[in-house]
Design a protein around this motif. Structure first.
Motif, short mmCIF file in Angstrom:
data_model
loop_
_atom_site.label_atom_id
_atom_site.label_comp_id
_atom_site.label_asym_id
_atom_site.label_seq_id
_atom_site.Cartn_x
_atom_site.Cartn_y
_atom_site.Cartn_z
N THR A 27 7.17 -0.20 5.56
CA THR A 27 8.23 -0.61 4.65
C THR A 27 8.97 0.60 4.10
O THR A 27 8.50 1.73 4.21
CB THR A 27 7.66 -1.41 3.45
OG1 THR A 27 6.76 -0.58 2.72
CG2 THR A 27 6.94 -2.65 3.92
N SER A 28 10.11 0.35 3.51
CA SER A 28 10.83 1.39 2.80
C SER A 28 10.64 1.14 1.32
O SER A 28 10.25 0.04 0.91
CB SER A 28 12.32 1.37 3.17
OG SER A 28 12.88 0.14 2.78
N GLY A 29 10.89 2.13 0.51
CA GLY A 29 10.76 1.94 -0.93
C GLY A 29 9.48 2.53 -1.47
O GLY A 29 8.91 3.46 -0.90
N ARG A 30 9.01 1.96 -2.55
CA ARG A 30 7.86 2.51 -3.27
C ARG A 30 6.56 2.44 -2.48
O ARG A 30 5.69 3.29 -2.63
CB ARG A 30 7.72 1.74 -4.59
CG ARG A 30 6.87 2.43 -5.60
CD ARG A 30 6.89 1.68 -6.91
NE ARG A 30 5.75 0.78 -6.90
CZ ARG A 30 5.62 -0.28 -7.66
NH1 ARG A 30 6.56 -0.62 -8.49
NH2 ARG A 30 4.55 -1.01 -7.59
N PHE A 31 6.41 1.43 -1.63
CA PHE A 31 5.19 1.27 -0.84
C PHE A 31 5.47 1.59 0.62
O PHE A 31 6.58 1.42 1.11
CB PHE A 31 4.64 -0.14 -0.99
CG PHE A 31 4.14 -0.44 -2.38
CD1 PHE A 31 2.88 -0.04 -2.78
CD2 PHE A 31 4.96 -1.09 -3.29
CE1 PHE A 31 2.42 -0.30 -4.06
CE2 PHE A 31 4.51 -1.36 -4.57
CZ PHE A 31 3.24 -0.95 -4.96
N ASP A 32 4.44 2.06 1.31
CA ASP A 32 4.57 2.46 2.71
C ASP A 32 4.22 1.34 3.68
O ASP A 32 4.76 1.29 4.79
CB ASP A 32 3.67 3.67 2.98
CG ASP A 32 4.02 4.84 2.09
OD1 ASP A 32 5.15 5.35 2.21
OD2 ASP A 32 3.17 5.24 1.26
N LEU A 33 3.29 0.46 3.28
CA LEU A 33 2.83 -0.62 4.16
C LEU A 33 2.80 -1.93 3.40
O LEU A 33 2.48 -1.96 2.20
CB LEU A 33 1.42 -0.33 4.69
CG LEU A 33 1.19 0.94 5.49
CD1 LEU A 33 -0.30 1.09 5.81
CD2 LEU A 33 2.00 0.94 6.77
N ALA A 34 3.09 -3.02 4.11
CA ALA A 34 2.88 -4.37 3.59
C ALA A 34 1.88 -5.03 4.55
O ALA A 34 2.12 -5.13 5.74
CB ALA A 34 4.18 -5.16 3.54
N MET A 53 -2.21 0.48 -4.58
CA MET A 53 -2.09 -0.85 -3.97
C MET A 53 -1.61 -1.84 -5.01
O MET A 53 -1.87 -1.68 -6.20
CB MET A 53 -3.45 -1.37 -3.49
CG MET A 53 -4.05 -0.64 -2.35
SD MET A 53 -5.70 -1.26 -1.85
CE MET A 53 -6.00 -2.74 -2.74
N GLU A 54 -0.94 -2.86 -4.52
CA GLU A 54 -0.60 -4.01 -5.35
C GLU A 54 -0.77 -5.23 -4.48
O GLU A 54 -0.29 -5.28 -3.35
CB GLU A 54 0.85 -3.90 -5.84
CG GLU A 54 1.27 -4.99 -6.77
CD GLU A 54 2.66 -4.77 -7.34
OE1 GLU A 54 3.34 -5.79 -7.60
OE2 GLU A 54 3.07 -3.61 -7.50
N SER A 55 -1.50 -6.24 -4.98
CA SER A 55 -1.74 -7.42 -4.16
C SER A 55 -1.01 -8.62 -4.75
O SER A 55 -0.88 -8.77 -5.96
CB SER A 55 -3.23 -7.72 -4.04
OG SER A 55 -3.81 -7.88 -5.31
N LEU A 56 -0.51 -9.45 -3.85
CA LEU A 56 0.23 -10.66 -4.19
C LEU A 56 -0.43 -11.81 -3.46
O LEU A 56 -0.41 -11.86 -2.23
CB LEU A 56 1.70 -10.53 -3.75
CG LEU A 56 2.42 -9.26 -4.21
CD1 LEU A 56 3.67 -9.04 -3.39
CD2 LEU A 56 2.73 -9.35 -5.67
N ILE A 57 -1.00 -12.75 -4.18
CA ILE A 57 -1.65 -13.89 -3.56
C ILE A 57 -0.60 -14.96 -3.27
O ILE A 57 0.19 -15.31 -4.15
CB ILE A 57 -2.77 -14.45 -4.45
CG1 ILE A 57 -3.86 -13.39 -4.62
CG2 ILE A 57 -3.35 -15.74 -3.87
CD1 ILE A 57 -4.96 -13.75 -5.59
N ILE A 85 0.84 -1.20 0.00
CA ILE A 85 0.00 0.00 0.00
C ILE A 85 0.87 1.24 0.00
O ILE A 85 1.77 1.38 0.82
CB ILE A 85 -0.92 0.02 1.24
CG1 ILE A 85 -1.79 -1.23 1.28
CG2 ILE A 85 -1.78 1.29 1.25
CD1 ILE A 85 -2.58 -1.39 2.56
N SER A 86 0.56 2.15 -0.91
CA SER A 86 1.19 3.46 -0.97
C SER A 86 0.19 4.46 -0.40
O SER A 86 -1.00 4.44 -0.74
CB SER A 86 1.52 3.80 -2.43
OG SER A 86 2.10 5.08 -2.50
#
Length: 146
Positions: A98-105, A132-136, A72-73
């Protein structure tokens, strides 16, 4: 916070393998008196090092749940309100900054793909969620249980 000595670390390792192990068995494996093991456990609980005890599910039991990680960004200054909303969703198991492109995992556990889809929609509707990007999760290859 309490400093952990080597004996505390060994005790925690034994508990991580089997949180239901009797204190007498833990003490025997550590080569200490049962009362010493009990006192250490109580100290670790009081200090917050041990927050609780849990159940580790078998692979068969975990297969009945669909797990996903959602990256999640956020818009600036939205972390607090977004976390408050995520906390209300029972499908949310864990949230990491998190660090990088997204703020939360965010780790989700859902009973069905429909529930997962609805949960993703709810997360996307939270004010402050920018992207958002989701990974199943398909299968677990390594699980150290930590």
């Amino acid at each position: 916070m309490t400093d952990l000595d080597p004996l505390d670390r060994q005790l925690l390792t034994l508990l991580a393998a089997n949180a239901r192990a009797p204190v007498a068995r833990l003490a025997a494996k550590l080569g200490i008196a049962r009362t010493t093991a009990q006192a250490r456990l109580e100290r670790l609980e009081r200090s917050g090092i041990i927050e609780g005890y849990t159940v580790r599910l078998s692979d068969d039991a975990r297969r009945s749940v669909i797990r996903a990680t959602v990256l999640i960004s956020l818009t600036p200054s939205a972390q607090g309100p977004v976390l408050a909303q995520l906390k209300k969703l029972p499908q949310v198991e864990r949230v990491h900054t998190t660090s990088g492109r997204f703020d939360l995992a965010c780790q989700l556990a859902c009973p069905s793909t429909l529930d997962l889809d609805q949960t993703l929609d709810r997360i996307g509707e939270i004010d402050g969620v920018q992207d958002m990007e989701s990974l199943i999760h398909l299968s677990t290859r390594i699980d150290r249980g930590a």
